[in-house]
Design a protein around this motif. Structure first.
Motif, PDB file in Angstrom:
ATOM      1  N   ALA A  94       0.563   3.335  -2.696  1.00  0.00           N
ATOM      2  CA  ALA A  94      -0.289   4.279  -3.015  1.00  0.00           C
ATOM      3  C   ALA A  94       0.016   5.018  -2.019  1.00  0.00           C
ATOM      4  O   ALA A  94      -1.060   6.468  -2.590  1.00  0.00           O
ATOM      5  CB  ALA A  94      -1.650   4.088  -3.292  1.00  0.00           C
ATOM      6  N   ASP A  95       0.449   5.276  -1.141  1.00  0.00           N
ATOM      7  CA  ASP A  95       0.451   6.686  -0.334  1.00  0.00           C
ATOM      8  C   ASP A  95       1.608   7.243  -0.220  1.00  0.00           C
ATOM      9  O   ASP A  95       3.038   7.825  -0.100  1.00  0.00           O
ATOM     10  CB  ASP A  95       0.888   5.464   0.970  1.00  0.00           C
ATOM     11  CG  ASP A  95       1.056   6.233   2.700  1.00  0.00           C
ATOM     12  OD1 ASP A  95       0.814   7.663   1.535  1.00  0.00           O
ATOM     13  OD2 ASP A  95       0.978   5.658   3.516  1.00  0.00           O
ATOM     14  N   ARG A  96       1.140   8.679  -0.972  1.00  0.00           N
ATOM     15  CA  ARG A  96       2.316   9.933  -0.986  1.00  0.00           C
ATOM     16  C   ARG A  96       2.601  10.111   0.593  1.00  0.00           C
ATOM     17  O   ARG A  96       3.560  10.961   0.203  1.00  0.00           O
ATOM     18  CB  ARG A  96       0.376  11.466  -0.958  1.00  0.00           C
ATOM     19  CG  ARG A  96       0.121  10.891  -2.138  1.00  0.00           C
ATOM     20  CD  ARG A  96      -0.588  11.883  -3.237  1.00  0.00           C
ATOM     21  NE  ARG A  96      -1.228  11.391  -4.576  1.00  0.00           N
ATOM     22  CZ  ARG A  96      -2.618  11.790  -5.090  1.00  0.00           C
ATOM     23  NH1 ARG A  96      -3.059  11.911  -4.099  1.00  0.00           N
ATOM     24  NH2 ARG A  96      -3.463  11.092  -6.230  1.00  0.00           N
ATOM     25  N   SER A  97       2.459  10.180   1.017  1.00  0.00           N
ATOM     26  CA  SER A  97       3.423  10.592   2.355  1.00  0.00           C
ATOM     27  C   SER A  97       4.163   9.591   3.193  1.00  0.00           C
ATOM     28  O   SER A  97       4.541   9.492   3.962  1.00  0.00           O
ATOM     29  CB  SER A  97       2.315  10.555   3.747  1.00  0.00           C
ATOM     30  OG  SER A  97       1.741   8.895   4.511  1.00  0.00           O
ATOM     31  N   GLU A 149      -7.600  10.962  -0.706  1.00  0.00           N
ATOM     32  CA  GLU A 149      -6.459  11.985  -1.159  1.00  0.00           C
ATOM     33  C   GLU A 149      -4.995  11.264  -0.656  1.00  0.00           C
ATOM     34  O   GLU A 149      -4.059  11.082  -1.749  1.00  0.00           O
ATOM     35  CB  GLU A 149      -5.867  12.993  -0.688  1.00  0.00           C
ATOM     36  CG  GLU A 149      -7.503  14.421  -1.389  1.00  0.00           C
ATOM     37  CD  GLU A 149      -7.860  15.301  -0.242  1.00  0.00           C
ATOM     38  OE1 GLU A 149      -7.113  16.187   0.747  1.00  0.00           O
ATOM     39  OE2 GLU A 149      -8.898  15.901  -1.162  1.00  0.00           O
ATOM     40  N   ARG A 150      -5.173  10.965   0.317  1.00  0.00           N
ATOM     41  CA  ARG A 150      -3.536  10.065   0.993  1.00  0.00           C
ATOM     42  C   ARG A 150      -3.485   8.813  -0.189  1.00  0.00           C
ATOM     43  O   ARG A 150      -2.008   8.304  -0.676  1.00  0.00           O
ATOM     44  CB  ARG A 150      -3.443   9.412   2.323  1.00  0.00           C
ATOM     45  CG  ARG A 150      -2.092   9.293   3.266  1.00  0.00           C
ATOM     46  CD  ARG A 150      -2.559   8.196   4.060  1.00  0.00           C
ATOM     47  NE  ARG A 150      -1.796   7.725   4.233  1.00  0.00           N
ATOM     48  CZ  ARG A 150      -1.262   6.564   5.919  1.00  0.00           C
ATOM     49  NH1 ARG A 150      -2.353   7.417   6.329  1.00  0.00           N
ATOM     50  NH2 ARG A 150      -0.406   6.136   6.052  1.00  0.00           N
ATOM     51  N   PHE A 151      -4.028   8.041  -0.469  1.00  0.00           N
ATOM     52  CA  PHE A 151      -4.175   6.845  -1.123  1.00  0.00           C
ATOM     53  C   PHE A 151      -4.284   7.146  -2.492  1.00  0.00           C
ATOM     54  O   PHE A 151      -4.415   5.721  -3.076  1.00  0.00           O
ATOM     55  CB  PHE A 151      -4.459   5.433  -0.332  1.00  0.00           C
ATOM     56  CG  PHE A 151      -3.972   5.278   0.539  1.00  0.00           C
ATOM     57  CD1 PHE A 151      -4.866   5.592   2.114  1.00  0.00           C
ATOM     58  CD2 PHE A 151      -3.470   4.469   0.547  1.00  0.00           C
ATOM     59  CE1 PHE A 151      -3.892   5.343   3.182  1.00  0.00           C
ATOM     60  CE2 PHE A 151      -2.216   4.147   1.833  1.00  0.00           C
ATOM     61  CZ  PHE A 151      -2.969   4.735   3.573  1.00  0.00           C
ATOM     62  N   GLY A 152      -4.323   8.545  -2.829  1.00  0.00           N
ATOM     63  CA  GLY A 152      -4.559   8.785  -4.273  1.00  0.00           C
ATOM     64  C   GLY A 152      -5.893   8.367  -4.655  1.00  0.00           C
ATOM     65  O   GLY A 152      -5.983   7.365  -5.904  1.00  0.00           O
ATOM     66  N   LEU A 164       1.154  -1.490  -0.430  1.00  0.00           N
ATOM     67  CA  LEU A 164      -0.094  -0.282  -0.052  1.00  0.00           C
ATOM     68  C   LEU A 164       1.023   0.964  -0.397  1.00  0.00           C
ATOM     69  O   LEU A 164       0.225   2.418  -0.352  1.00  0.00           O
ATOM     70  CB  LEU A 164      -0.378  -0.029   1.429  1.00  0.00           C
ATOM     71  CG  LEU A 164      -1.945  -0.614   1.367  1.00  0.00           C
ATOM     72  CD1 LEU A 164      -2.437  -1.035   2.142  1.00  0.00           C
ATOM     73  CD2 LEU A 164      -3.136  -0.636   0.014  1.00  0.00           C
ATOM     74  N   GLN A 188       0.502   1.911 -10.453  1.00  0.00           N
ATOM     75  CA  GLN A 188       0.956   3.292  -9.418  1.00  0.00           C
ATOM     76  C   GLN A 188       2.320   2.521  -9.167  1.00  0.00           C
ATOM     77  O   GLN A 188       2.451   2.714  -7.569  1.00  0.00           O
ATOM     78  CB  GLN A 188       0.287   3.897  -8.401  1.00  0.00           C
ATOM     79  CG  GLN A 188      -0.640   3.482  -8.153  1.00  0.00           C
ATOM     80  CD  GLN A 188      -1.676   3.379  -6.796  1.00  0.00           C
ATOM     81  OE1 GLN A 188      -1.556   5.017  -7.077  1.00  0.00           O
ATOM     82  NE2 GLN A 188      -3.315   3.535  -7.614  1.00  0.00           N
TER      83      GLN A 188
END
Lengths: 96, 116
Positions: A47-50, B83-86, A44, A72
């Motif tokens: 997909a995690d922007r952080s 948002e965090r996981f797109g 995961l 992605q």
């Protein structure tokens, strides 16, 4: 005691999702010469922007497909045979 | 008197998320008003085109889209986690309502329970 011999390249196998305390601990333990493999819930992170992932990072294809994260992939994906080869290649392995 | 089940556990790694779905469907089957809120890594349940057969699991996409028929009132997803996981509108399974303020959602239900 500064160790003079070259660092021992380690294979890190991580199956915790981002947000799990051990996910962060693992990322902090990774040295430049190490390899990280994301399995199960750890994929995961793709997909995690952080989350920022180390350069040498692969994810298990079956887990990536299961979670529909195939588009992605910020990293390459590997299958189990490749994972076995990586475990054979590294003398030190940490399963988080 | 309605129940909100909150799923903050990711899909497939553990059974917690799946147990929450069973709980909600059982409540709905007994005509107890129930709703589902996905938050944190739990929003990853709501991504379309999951193909978990290679890890010996079944996708819940059909169960989720059938939820209204089973009497599940609402399927909510926390906007910040999406948002965090797109997870934009094109990635989300149909029938999901985005929720900005979790506190409001929780306050709207008399019983709140977490999965796992």
């Amino acid at each position: 005691m500064t160790s003079t011999q070259p660092a021992n390249p380690t294979l890190h196998i991580l199956n915790k999702p981002p947000g799990h305390p051990r996910f962060e601990t693992c990322l902090q333990a990774i040295q430049d010469c190490d390899q990280l493999v994301l399995t199960e819930n750890a994929v995961l992170a793709l997909a995690d922007r952080s989350v920022t992932l180390p350069a040498a990072c692969k994810a298990m294809k079956a887990d990536v497909d299961a979670r529909a994260l195939n588009e992605q992939t910020r990293t390459g994906t590997i299958d189990y045979a490749e994972l076995v080869r990586l475990t054979a290649k590294h003398s030190r392995i940490i399963s988080w | 008197m309605s129940t909100l089940i909150i799923v903050d556990q990711p899909p497939y790694g553990t059974w917690a998320g799946r147990e929450a779905l069973d709980m909600v469907f059982s409540l709905a089957a007994f005509d107890q008003p129930a709703a589902l809120l996905f938050t944190g890594a739990g929003v990853n349940w709501l991504r379309k085109q999951q193909a978990p057969d290679a890890i010996g699991q079944k996708s819940v996409e059909k169960n989720l889209s059938a939820a209204p028929m089973f009497g599940v009132e609402e399927i909510l997803a926390d906007t910040a986690s999406c948002e965090r996981f797109g997870l934009g509108p094109e990635q989300l399974v149909s029938g999901v309502t985005l929720a900005e303020n979790l506190q409001d959602v929780m306050n709207a239900h008399s019983n709140v329970a977490f999965a796992g």
